[in-house]
Write a protein that holds these residues in place. Structure first.
Motif, PDB file in Angstrom:
ATOM      1  N   ARG A   6       0.832  -1.317  -0.141  1.00 52.70           N
ATOM      2  CA  ARG A   6      -0.094   0.067   0.146  1.00 52.70           C
ATOM      3  C   ARG A   6       0.923   1.253   0.149  1.00 52.70           C
ATOM      4  N   TYR A   7       1.829   1.271   0.863  1.00 56.18           N
ATOM      5  CA  TYR A   7       2.756   2.417   0.953  1.00 56.18           C
ATOM      6  C   TYR A   7       4.029   2.355   0.150  1.00 56.18           C
ATOM      7  N   GLU A   8       3.784   3.424  -1.015  1.00 54.78           N
ATOM      8  CA  GLU A   8       5.142   3.503  -1.637  1.00 54.78           C
ATOM      9  C   GLU A   8       6.114   4.456  -1.104  1.00 54.78           C
ATOM     10  N   VAL A   9       7.344   3.640  -0.955  1.00 53.46           N
ATOM     11  CA  VAL A   9       8.567   4.436  -0.093  1.00 53.46           C
ATOM     12  C   VAL A   9       9.518   5.358  -1.238  1.00 53.46           C
ATOM     13  N   GLY A  10       9.538   6.479  -0.829  1.00 56.67           N
ATOM     14  CA  GLY A  10      10.148   7.360  -1.860  1.00 56.67           C
ATOM     15  C   GLY A  10      11.535   7.953  -1.143  1.00 56.67           C
ATOM     16  N   ALA A  11      11.891   9.380  -1.557  1.00 52.30           N
ATOM     17  CA  ALA A  11      13.280   9.779  -1.052  1.00 52.30           C
ATOM     18  C   ALA A  11      13.182   9.661   0.518  1.00 52.30           C
ATOM     19  N   LEU A  12      14.505   9.736   0.810  1.00 48.21           N
ATOM     20  CA  LEU A  12      14.746   9.944   2.351  1.00 48.21           C
ATOM     21  C   LEU A  12      14.828  11.365   2.721  1.00 48.21           C
ATOM     22  N   ILE A  13      14.165  11.740   3.736  1.00 47.49           N
ATOM     23  CA  ILE A  13      13.966  13.158   3.972  1.00 47.49           C
ATOM     24  C   ILE A  13      14.271  13.340   5.494  1.00 47.49           C
ATOM     25  N   GLY A  14      14.912  12.204   6.182  1.00 45.19           N
ATOM     26  CA  GLY A  14      15.216  12.450   7.549  1.00 45.19           C
ATOM     27  C   GLY A  14      16.160  11.171   7.985  1.00 45.19           C
ATOM     28  N   ARG A  15      17.036  11.442   9.040  1.00 47.45           N
ATOM     29  CA  ARG A  15      17.613  10.264   9.512  1.00 47.45           C
ATOM     30  C   ARG A  15      18.003  10.673  11.062  1.00 47.45           C
ATOM     31  N   GLY A  16      17.786   9.691  11.963  1.00 48.29           N
ATOM     32  CA  GLY A  16      18.338   9.920  13.136  1.00 48.29           C
ATOM     33  C   GLY A  16      18.771   8.787  13.815  1.00 48.29           C
TER      34      GLY A  16
END
Length: 606
Positions: free
Chosen positions: A11-21
């Motif tokens: 269902r959920y299409e993973v796109g670009a990385l926008i944050g990293r912790g």
């Protein structure tokens, strides 16, 4: 499938990385079922390996999903994606699907520029509003810090990461002193630093640290390590933020220092109390304003002054101990009317001035005292008359014992009604209550009621409408239309429009989606629209796809069909190879009955 087209839960299409912790990576994504942009947080593998962390994370994600408030980043969904890596090992990936927020992390905003006092107070107000809502829901954030606060493009505060900090706290023994933990230690409460249990007041301390940082441009404590910073939170006194920013008022200083009390019992006891004190301090006048009344100590030019002896000296001058008989002779004096030159005439009073008075020492002392007081009053009255005649009208409000009649303000706006009551000298106490019949901000009643006679400065409780009560949309998924209607009616909502939709799993006539969604708070009496299953699924066009890709798509959770392979060539008896392309399909693209069987046509092998 490429990384850019990675799917979670079909269902959920993973796109670009926008944050990293330190705990997770956040990706931009698309909810393909609802067609909306989302954010997907995927936990890192080293945390997945801790079963207790995984269980608590899942529980906290569920708690966060229950909270729907404009100042909190919403959680739409959570789960665990299972896949097989190149070595054949099963890989579990817990994820959280969240509201996508377009804006800036507060930490980055503070690094980019200095915040104004108004911005700092406004952001803190939003954080405290979010905490008030979460604390009422029984959820403690435990990790309030600038990196967990988003400021939208419209300036709205969004608090993130509810619950994850709790899971981190419970698993802290397995973690090293990373830079992420050092950063968090900057906002530690003394009880966190001592390893004690935490409660809602812990969040308020961390908010106080963040408010200090926004106002002063630096945190209250700095150090080279987490241990150093934590020690200062426990043992060191805080320097007021005004020491670093002269624009901060004493009232704001007091609020910040109160929020940073070492003992949690000495802090604000609720987010609401903290917020109200902060907003009140923000409205307080700057230092030196308004000016205090000035007492004139210098003599007025042209006015003769006379020194008045002390009371004991006044009475001490009377030394006769026996009775004294005095005779006052009439004295003829010139006209000494001080107002004659101003045109003020007085009718002279004829008095017999021949008086024989027998005076004792006591009576003489009392007479002297009366003479002194009387002279003072005469001087005061004469001075006031001169002031009035010289400078205009004097408006003197003499104290009275009369009560004040409470005026009728029911039906007026709270602002107008409160202003009228305040003008009468009454003290207004605000009380907002939800109402389905009275418009928002309209006064419903006063206590004491209109017409009551009360002393000045009496507290008048003004009850006004905050608008229709908000209720949470109940869970409607899987219910029939009538069941959904009954559930909505029971909480004060009504059934709105009904639309037919496809679903691979929901039976015909069952609810598959509501708008607003389950758990969302909406005004009592509002309509909730439903999408009800029509018992069909949407069959995609898989022609020209490989047999394996087409099979995976048709048998996936979003379609749920049974797939068979065949050929349209007459007399073909050879097995159908899996590597061929699909030449056709027995069910045309579009709606089809749930759980149908579809045949994919391929070329005959020889």
């Amino acid at each position: 499938m490429s990384e850019e087209k990675r799917m979670i839960a079909d269902r959920y299409e993973v796109g670009a990385l926008i944050g990293r912790g330190g705990m997770a990576d956040v990706y931009e994504g698309i909810d393909t079922r609802l067609g909306r942009k989302i954010a997907i947080k995927i936990l890192k593998a080293d945390l997945v390996a801790d079963p207790s962390f995984e269980a608590k994370f899942r529980q906290e994600a569920q708690n966060s999903a229950r909270m729907t408030h404009p100042t909190i980043v919403r959680v739409y969904d959570s789960g665990e994606e299972q896949s097989v890596d190149s070595n054949g090992n099963t890989r579990r990936t817990p994820y959280i699907v969240m509201e996508f927020v377009s804006g800036t992390v507060l930490r980055d905003l503070m690094h980019a520029r200095k915040l104004t006092s108004a911005e700092s107070i406004g952001f803190a107000e939003g954080i405290l509003t979010a905490l008030e809502f979460s604390h009422r829901a029984g959820i403690i954030h435990r990790d309030i810090k600038s990196a967990n606060i988003m400021i939208t493009d419209g300036g709205v505060v969004k608090v993130m990461d509810f619950g994850i900090a709790r899971a981190m706290s419970d698993s802290s023994a397995t973690q090293s002193h990373t830079q992420g933990i050092v950063g968090t230690a900057q906002y530690f409460s003394p009880e966190q630093a001592r390893g004690e249990s935490v409660d809602a007041r812990t969040d308020l301390y961390s908010t106080g640290v963040l408010l200090y940082e926004m106002l002063a441009g630096r945190p209250p404590f700095v150090g080279e390590s987490a241990v150093s910073v934590a020690y200062q939170h426990v043992s060191e006194s805080v320097t007021p933020p005004s020491a670093h920013n002269s624009e901060i008022s004493a009232a704001i200083d007091e609020v910040v220092m109160h929020s940073l009390a070492k003992d949690r019992n000495d802090r604000y006891q609720s987010a609401e109390q903290f917020r109200e004190h902060l907003l009140s301090a923000a409205l307080a006048p700057a230092a030196g304003q308004p000016a205090a009344p000035v007492a004139f100590t210098e003599p007025l030019e042209g006015v003769e002054t006379t020194k008045i002896d002390a009371f004991d000296e006044l009475l001490g001058g009377l030394s006769a101990e026996s009775a004294v008989t005095a005779e006052v002779e009439p004295v003829t004096t010139a006209n000494t009317n001080p107002f004659e030159t101003l045109g003020v005439e007085f009718e002279p009073e004829i008095v017999d001035t021949r008086v024989k008075v027998e005076q004792t020492e006591k009576s003489m002392k009392l007479a002297g005292l009366a003479w002194g007081v009387g002279s003072g009053l005469v001087v005061f009255v004469i001075g006031m008359v001169i002031f009035v005649l010289a400078f205009g009208t004097l408006n003197v409000n003499l104290p009275t014992n009369k009560n004040i009649e409470v005026v009728d303000v029911v039906g007026q706006t709270f602002e107008d009604g409160a202003a009228k009551l305040t003008e009468l000298g009454l003290s207004v106490v605000e009380k907002g209550v939800p109402s389905d019949t009275v418009p928002a901000d309209e006064i419903i009643s006063t206590d004491p009621p209109a017409g009551a006679s009360v002393p000045k400065e009496t507290e008048i409780t003004v009850t006004y409408s905050t608008g229709a009560a908000e209720v949470a949309v109940p869970s409607l998924l899987g219910k029939s239309e009538q069941e959904a209607k009954d559930a909505l009616t029971s909480v004060g909502l009504i059934l709105g429009t009904i639309t037919q939709g496809t679903s691979p799993s929901a039976a015909l006539g069952k609810v598959i989606q509501s708008s607003p969604e389950t758990g969302t708070y909406t005004t009592s009496g509002s309509a909730v629209d439903l999408i009800i299953s029509n018992g069909k699924v949407e069959v995609p066009n898989v022609t020209s796809m490989s047999v394996s890709d087409a099979t995976n798509q048709l048998q996936g959770a979003s379609v749920g069909l049974t797939v068979k392979l065949g050929t349209q060539e007459v007399g073909c008896a050879n097995p159908v190879p899996q590597g061929q392309l699909v030449l056709g399909q027995s069910i045309a693209p579009g709606p089809a009955n749930q759980h149908s069987t579809i045949t994919l046509y391929v070329a005959c092998n020889g």
